[in-house]
Scaffold this motif. Sequence first.
Motif, PDB file in Angstrom:
ATOM      1  N   ASN A  90       0.819  -1.215   0.000  1.00 39.97           N
ATOM      2  CA  ASN A  90       0.000   0.000   0.000  1.00 39.97           C
ATOM      3  C   ASN A  90       0.857   1.272   0.000  1.00 39.97           C
ATOM      4  OD1 ASN A  90      -2.379  -1.562   0.090  1.00 39.97           O
ATOM      5  ND2 ASN A  90      -2.242  -1.684   2.314  1.00 39.97           N
ATOM      6  N   GLY A  91       1.932   1.246  -0.767  1.00 45.21           N
ATOM      7  CA  GLY A  91       2.802   2.403  -0.890  1.00 45.21           C
ATOM      8  C   GLY A  91       3.781   2.621   0.249  1.00 45.21           C
ATOM      9  N   GLU A  92       3.766   1.723   1.239  1.00 44.92           N
ATOM     10  CA  GLU A  92       4.680   1.838   2.385  1.00 44.92           C
ATOM     11  C   GLU A  92       5.726   0.727   2.316  1.00 44.92           C
ATOM     12  OE1 GLU A  92       4.697   4.295   4.645  1.00 44.92           O
ATOM     13  OE2 GLU A  92       3.054   5.195   3.510  1.00 44.92           O
TER      14      GLU A  92
END
Length: 170
Positions: A90-92
Amino acid sequence: PPEHSIGWEILAWTKDYLLQPDGPNAGGPWIFPPEQVRFLVNWYAIDEHGRFVYRYGMLRRMKGWGKDPVAATICAIEFVGPCRFDRWVNGEPVAKQHPAAWIQTAAVSRDQTRNTMTLFPGMFSPKAQKEFGIDLGKEIIYADRGRRHIEAVTSSPRALEGGRATFILK
């Protein structure tokens, strides 16, 4: 703070696995003061490809600031903590352990490495010792049935041969 860093995951890990080794809060969970949080998050900054932004660094502070405990904590993270980029969720960034960590604490003489090395027995929680199979020694600390280790070494060029250390603290 940097756009991406595995430092945030590392900070959570230190609270679960490391203890304050001495002082009035000895035995309590390891907690970084704000300046040390900034240092750690920047130290573990990564780019959009998951590569470290910084390959070398220096921390200079006055006596009494806590350089030895911070240095020991970074060595502990590199030893058995989530210190390498693994994937994006999730983009992390999500981190993983180094599978064959070889940490060296180097000084002009082995006696000078004592400040850092003597912190480890009080720093690794019983949970960390059990989960990672940590065997605490005076000059070499092993984990994962000997696949990972922290050792005190002299930085004398005659004494050290080129090795495959994954993290060196000088």
